[in-house]
Design a protein around this motif. Structure first.
Motif, PDB file in Angstrom:
ATOM      1  N   GLY B  33       0.777  -1.210  -0.027  1.00  0.00           N
ATOM      2  CA  GLY B  33       0.033   0.077  -0.039  1.00  0.00           C
ATOM      3  C   GLY B  33       0.685   1.229  -0.043  1.00  0.00           C
ATOM      4  N   ASP B  35       1.857   3.308  -2.245  1.00  0.00           N
ATOM      5  CA  ASP B  35       1.469   4.450  -3.135  1.00  0.00           C
ATOM      6  C   ASP B  35       0.150   5.112  -2.427  1.00  0.00           C
ATOM      7  OD1 ASP B  35       3.690   3.871  -4.702  1.00  0.00           O
ATOM      8  OD2 ASP B  35       2.349   2.959  -6.151  1.00  0.00           O
ATOM      9  N   ILE B  36      -0.572   4.414  -1.545  1.00  0.00           N
ATOM     10  CA  ILE B  36      -1.743   4.918  -0.836  1.00  0.00           C
ATOM     11  C   ILE B  36      -1.142   6.112   0.254  1.00  0.00           C
ATOM     12  CG2 ILE B  36      -3.728   4.496   0.490  1.00  0.00           C
ATOM     13  CD1 ILE B  36      -3.566   1.469  -0.897  1.00  0.00           C
ATOM     14  N   SER B  37      -1.529   7.204   0.109  1.00  0.00           N
ATOM     15  CA  SER B  37      -1.236   8.453   1.133  1.00  0.00           C
ATOM     16  C   SER B  37      -1.843   8.042   2.385  1.00  0.00           C
ATOM     17  CB  SER B  37      -1.654   9.795   0.544  1.00  0.00           C
ATOM     18  OG  SER B  37      -1.657  10.480   1.571  1.00  0.00           O
TER      19      SER B  37
END
Lengths: 97, 97
Positions: B33, B35-37
């Motif tokens: 995860g 790339d998930i901010s």
């Protein structure tokens, strides 16, 4: 004069809208959106578009404002994700020994 | 009897809620995860919590239902993202020559 309930709703709308700003900044910084689900972004954008139409039909300014901005942010994230994915595929085409 | 406007709002709420299912499945499948901010997930979860409180206060069943489910999905995504990030750091600790 907005009631305390209105203010709570407006705060909730502001938070679920500005939440996408750090995601946009991260995507721009890393040039990678591989872990972000394309299905999520497509379904979410369609849902936000329907919220916007609903807001326009019932004449709710907070719903209209929050969803115009969220839709714009979600579409930019979607476009950047697809653009960076295409760039990655092009790089993968270069077969190094 | 729900009006056509109500049905549009319910459809919008259903879409912005189920949108997180493909993200959850992708996160589970890739165990990544990165790339998930984190900022997005924290601000978004807080916003959804406030929408839920707002829904409870004004007694709106669609708002309550949509936001209970969205909050649960968002928190699971947040926890999995953090768990997989920790696992990645542990793997990075193994310094191979």
């Amino acid at each position: 004069m907005p009631t305390p309930f209105d203010l709570l709703g407006l705060t909730a709308g502001a938070l679920t809208t500005i939440a996408f700003v750090p995601q946009l900044l991260k995507l721009h910084a890393t040039k990678s959106g591989r872990d972000i689900s394309l299905g999520m972004m497509l379904i979410f954008s369609l849902g936000v578009l329907l919220w916007l139409v609903y807001g326009l039909l019932i004449g709710s300014l907070p719903l209209i404002l929050a969803n115009v901005v969220t839709l714009a942010l979600a579409l930019i994230i979607l476009i950047l994700k697809l653009r960076y994915a295409r760039r990655r595929i092009r790089l993968d085409d270069i077969n190094l020994p």
